[in-house]
Design a protein around this motif. Structure first.
Motif, mmCIF file in Angstrom:
data_model
loop_
_atom_site.group_PDB
_atom_site.id
_atom_site.type_symbol
_atom_site.label_atom_id
_atom_site.label_comp_id
_atom_site.label_asym_id
_atom_site.label_seq_id
_atom_site.Cartn_x
_atom_site.Cartn_y
_atom_site.Cartn_z
ATOM 1 N N ALA A 1 -4.110 -8.364 -2.820
ATOM 2 C CA ALA A 1 -3.919 -8.471 -1.369
ATOM 3 C C ALA A 1 -5.205 -8.468 -0.552
ATOM 4 C CB ALA A 1 -3.033 -7.311 -0.893
ATOM 5 N N ASN B 1 -6.646 -4.554 -5.661
ATOM 6 C CA ASN B 1 -5.880 -4.800 -4.440
ATOM 7 C C ASN B 1 -6.683 -4.388 -3.211
ATOM 8 O OD1 ASN B 1 -3.258 -5.921 -3.910
ATOM 9 N ND2 ASN B 1 -2.694 -3.987 -2.960
ATOM 10 N N GLU C 1 3.543 -0.159 -1.355
ATOM 11 C CA GLU C 1 2.346 -1.008 -1.387
ATOM 12 C C GLU C 1 1.063 -0.197 -1.242
ATOM 13 O OE1 GLU C 1 0.705 -5.063 0.703
ATOM 14 O OE2 GLU C 1 2.838 -4.647 0.764
ATOM 15 N N GLY D 1 0.516 1.429 -4.577
ATOM 16 C CA GLY D 1 0.619 0.509 -5.705
ATOM 17 C C GLY D 1 1.508 1.064 -6.798
ATOM 18 N N THR E 1 2.617 -10.896 -4.352
ATOM 19 C CA THR E 1 3.778 -10.057 -4.683
ATOM 20 C C THR E 1 4.544 -10.631 -5.874
ATOM 21 O OG1 THR E 1 5.243 -11.244 -3.150
ATOM 22 C CG2 THR E 1 4.064 -9.341 -2.279
#
Length: 681
Positions: A13, A223, A462, A465, A572
Motif C-alpha cells: 500500500a 506495506n 489494515e 496487517g 488487497t
C-alpha cells in the motif's frame, strides 16, 4: 529459455508507516522493540532494512543507563556487519543518549586475528567502557578462554541469530545455552529469518520459552514503505549454459545483484572467471576499468555505459578496491554509483545497497536462510524504486539423465523457498474456533455485509496487517508454550514442513496422494519432533494452524487467479483471495482445510514453466517411492479412526470411495497388526 512466471507476486500500500519516526527518533519496529526493553531475554524477528541495529542501540543504552547492566557486547557473524553498529548521535533525533563505541573496542575494524581480539575482550571486560563489537568467532573463543561467569550483569546482543543452533556441535549455541542456564546476563537476539537452512532448531524449546518475542512482519515493513510497491519472486528454468541465456532474465537497466553458482554446483561451468567474462560480453562492449572504484565500464548495445562490480575476482588487491568502493558511505545515496554487482559468496547477509531492484541467483544456494537473506538485498526502500524482484535460475533436469531425481532436488528447494517466502510476505493469520458465542473482533473489517454470526468470518485489520479467521472444529492450545508457538512460530513450523524433502516430493508429484498424509501425518510428526515437550492436544492445535496458514495463502492465490471477472485491487489481492475462498465454501472447517494439498498451486506454476517430459519422468520416479505405514503412523491413523467412528457411528471402510476414509481403515488395521506383534509398549 522458458518464459518467466513469478511464483509469488505481492503488492503493497505504500503508506509510509514503517519509515516514519516518533519523537525519540524511532521507527515503528524500533518503537515496538523498545517497549519490551525491560525483558531479560528478547528475540527480535524483523526483516532486513527494518532497523534492527538501531533498535538494539536504543534497548542497550536503556539497559546500561537505567537497568544497572555494566556493559553491552554486540556479536555479529562477520566483520563487515560490524559497521551497522558504528557510532550514532541518537540525541540529535530526540533520544536521551548517544551510541558510541571506542575505536579499540570495535573489534570488527581492529586488524589482526582472533587471538589478539580475544585478549581485547578480556581487557574490555576489566575496563570502564560500556560497548564492544566483535564477531561470533571472537565471542566463542572468549567464552572458551574466560568462562561464562565473567559476562555476568552484561548484555549480550547476537545479530543474525539464525547462525545459532540448538545442536550441541554448534559452539555459539552451546555457550548461549550455558549463559541462559546461569541466568546472569541479558540477551537480545535479532534475525530476519528465525530458522536455519539445515532445519536444526535455533534454540532448545526450554531456552526459547524464556524469550519474549517482538515480531515485525515483512507485510508491515513493505506495506509501510514510501516508494517500493511490488515484489516478485520466481524460479525459472533454462537448458544449456546459463551464461548463454543470461540476458533473458538479466535486464541491464535494472540495478542487479547477480550471484553466480558455486563451482561445485550443477549449474556451474567449473570456471567462475570465464562465467563473469561471458556475462560481461553478453551485456556489451568492455571499455575500461575505473581507476578509483575498480568497476568494469561496459557499453550496452543501447549506448549506455554501465558500471559492473566484480566480487568474484580472486586478486585480493582488485577485489578489496571494488569492495571498498561498494562500502563508500559517501555513495550510499548515489543511485548511479554502480549498476550490476556480480558475486559468488559475498553481497548477501548484511550487505546494504538500497538501490538493488533485482536479486538474480543462478543455481540453488546452500539453504532457505541464504535465499531469504539474498531476497532481503532487494527489499530496501529507495526514492524512484517502485519494483523489486528475486529470480532463482535453475538448470532444467534432463529427462534422459539417469540421475533425474538428484537433478530435481534443486527444483524442490527452489519451490520450498518460494512457498516459504509467500508465507513470510503475507499478513499475519490469527485463527479462532467458531462457536455459537463468537463475535466480531474490534478493529477488524469483515468485507461486504459485515460480520455474519451464522457463518465462519474472515476479518482484516489494515493497520496491524493481521487476519482474524474463524474455523469450525479448531483445537485450542492449552499451555503457554503452545500459545506462543501458535502466535510466533507458525512460519518456522511451515519452514520445517517445506524443507522436508519427502513432503515436497509427494505433494508435487504423487498423483495418488491423499492430502491428509501430509497435512495430518507429516505435519503432526514435524511438530512433535520440533517440540517434544508438547502434549498431544497442543501438537494438534499447532498443526491445525500451520496447515490452515499455508493452505489459506495458497487458496487465496488460486481464488484471485481464477476470478478474472472481478479483478481485485492490487494491494488487497491476497486479502480478497482469502475472503473469496472462505465465501466459496459453505463454512471453513478444519477437516476441509486438512483435505487440501498445500503444494497444488506450486505444481500448477511448475507445470507452466518446466518441460512436460521432465515433469512426467520425475512424477513417475516419486510415485514409486511410497513408503509403507510405520508403527507411529498407524497409531495416529487408529486415533483418527476412533474419532471417525464416534462421528459416523461406524468404523472406516477399506473399500470406501473416500481415499481419506480408506487410509484411516488401512492405518487402523496396521495398528492392530503392530500391536499383536508387540511393537507398542
Amino acid at each position: 529459455m522458458t518464459k518467466s512466471i513469478p511464483s509469488v507476486s505481492v503488492t503493497y500500500a505504500q503508506n509510509g508507516a514503517s519509515t516514519t519516526s516518533n519523537e525519540l527518533g524511532m521507527r515503528a519496529m524500533q518503537e515496538r522493540a523498545y517497549e519490551r526493553r525491560g525483558e531479560q531475554y528478547l528475540l527480535i524477528k524483523s526483516p532486513p532494512a527494518s532497523g534492527k541495529s538501531r533498535a538494539l542501540m536504543f534497548i542497550a543504552l536503556d539497559k546500561l543507563h537505567n537497568q544497572g547492566l555494566k556493559q553491552a557486547i554486540v556479536v555479529v557473524p562477520e566483520k563487515s556487519i560490524g559497521s551497522s553498529f558504528n557510532n550514532e548521535p541518537l540525541s540529535d533525533y530526540g533520544f536521551d543518549y548517544d551510541w558510541t563505541v571506542e575505536p579499540q573496542w570495535n573489534l570488527c575494524d581492529v586488524p589482526g586475528g582472533d587471538d589478539g581480539k580475544v585478549g581485547a575482550v578480556g581487557k574490555f571486560l576489566e575496563s570502564g567502557d560500556r560497548t564492544l563489537i566483535c564477531t561470533h568467532a571472537t565471542f566463542r573463543f572468549a567464552v572458551d578462554k574466560y568462562g561464562i561467569e565473567v559476562f555476568d550483569d552484561r548484555l549480550i546482543a547476537v545479530d543474525e541469530f539464525h547462525h545459532v543452533s540448538a545442536n550441541p556441535e554448534n559452539k555459539l549455541g552451546a555457550h548461549l545455552g550455558q549463559l541462559i542456564a546461569r541466568d546472569r546476563v541479558h540477551v537480545v537476539a535479532m534475525t530476519g529469518s528465525y530458522f536455519r537452512g539445515d532445519a536444526e532448531a535455533v534454540l532448545s524449546p526450554e531456552d526459547e520459552s524464556k524469550f519474549d518475542t517482538v515480531t515485525y512482519t515483512y507485510y508491515e515493513q513493505l506495506n509501510g514503505y514510501e516508494h517500493l510497491k511490488t515484489l516478485n519472486i520466481g524460479y525459472f528454468f533454462y537448458t544449456g549454459s546459463y551464461a548463454d541465456d543470461i540476458l533473458a532474465v538479466l535486464n541491464p537497466t535494472e540495478k542487479t545483484i547477480l550471484h553466480i553458482p558455486n563451482v561445485n554446483a550443477r549449474e556451474s561451468t567449473g570456471d567462475k572467471h570465464k562465467e563473469v567474462d561471458h556475462i560481461i560480453d553478453a551485456l556489451g562492449t568492455w571499455q575500461e576499468t575505473d581507476a578509483v572504484t575498480g568497476f568494469h565500464l561496459v557499453k550496452t548495445p543501447a549506448g549506455k555505459v554501465i558500471k559492473i562490480a566484480d566480487l568474484v575476482e580472486d586478486d585480493p588487491t582488485k577485489r578489496e578496491r571494488v569492495s571498498a568502493a561498494l562500502k563508500d558511505a559517501k555513495q550510499k545515496n548515489n543511485r548511479d554509483h554502480v549498476d550490476l554487482i556480480i558475486a559468488l559468496g559475498m553481497a548477501k547477509e548484511g550487505f546494504d545497497w538500497i538501490w538493488c531492484e533485482h536479486a538474480l541467483t543462478v543455481g540453488y544456494r546452500a539453504s532457505l536462510t541464504e535465499i531469504v537473506q539474498i531476497i532481503g538485498r532487494a527489499t530496501r526502500d529507495a526514492k524512484g524504486k517502485t519494483h523489486a524482484r528475486f529470480t532463482n535460475l535453475i538448470a532444467e533436469p534432463d529427462a534422459s539423465e539417469g540421475a533425474v531425481t538428484e537433478a530435481i532436488n534443486d527444483t524442490l528447494k527452489a519451490i520450498a523457498a518460494s512457498l516459504l517466502m509467500e508465507q513470510v510476505l503475507a499478513p499475519r493469520f490469527n485463527f479462532t474456533p467458531k462457536t455459537p458465542t463468537t463475535t466480531a473482533e474490534p478493529g477488524f473489517e469483515y468485507g461486504e455485509g459485515g460480520y455474519d454470526p451464522e457463518k465462519t468470518n474472515v476479518g482484516f485489520n489494515e493497520d496491524s496487517g493481521q487476519f482474524q479467521i474463524e474455523i469450525k472444529g479448531l483445537a485450542e492450545p492449552k499451555t503457554k508454550e503452545a500459545e506462543r508457538i501458535c502466535q510466533e512460530d507458525l512460519n518456522e513450523v511451515i519452514t520445517a514442513f517445506v524443507q522436508d524433502k519427502p513432503v515436497v516430493e509427494r505433494g508435487l508429484f504423487d498423483e495418488e496422494l491423499v492430502p491428509e498424509e501430509l497435512t495430518v501425518m507429516r505435519m503432526g510428526k514435524i511438530i512433535k519432533d520440533r517440540y517434544p515437550e508438547l502434549e498431544e492436544g497442543d501438537v494438534e492445535a499447532v498443526r491445525q494452524r500451520a496447515v490452515a496458514a499455508m493452505n489459506l495463502t495458497q487458496q487465496a492465490k488460486k481464488a484471485v487467479l481464477d476470478d478474472e471477472e472481478n479483478e481485485p485491487s492490487a494491494n488487497t489481492a491476497l486479502i480478497d483471495g482469502v475472503r473469496k475462498f472462505a465465501m466459496d465454501v459453505r463454512d471453513l472447517d478444519i477437516d476441509l482445510i486438512d483435505s487440501i494439498n498445500p503444494f497444488g498451486e506450486a505444481y500448477n506454476i511448475l507445470a507452466k514453466s518446466m518441460n512436460e517430459e521432465s515433469l512426467r519422468q520425475v512424477a513417475s520416479v516419486i510415485s514409486a517411492k511410497r513408503s509403507p505405514i510405520t508403527p507411529d503412523d498407524a497409531k495416529v491413523w487408529a486415533k483418527r479412526a476412533v474419532r471417525f467412528k464416534a462421528e459416523n457411528g461406524r468404523v472406516p471402510s477399506m473399500t470406501a470411495a473416500d481415499p481419506y476414509e480408506k487410509l484411516m481403515a488401512e492405518g487402523a488395521t496396521a495398528f492392530m497388526k503392530f500391536r499383536k506383534e508387540g511393537k507398542y509398549e
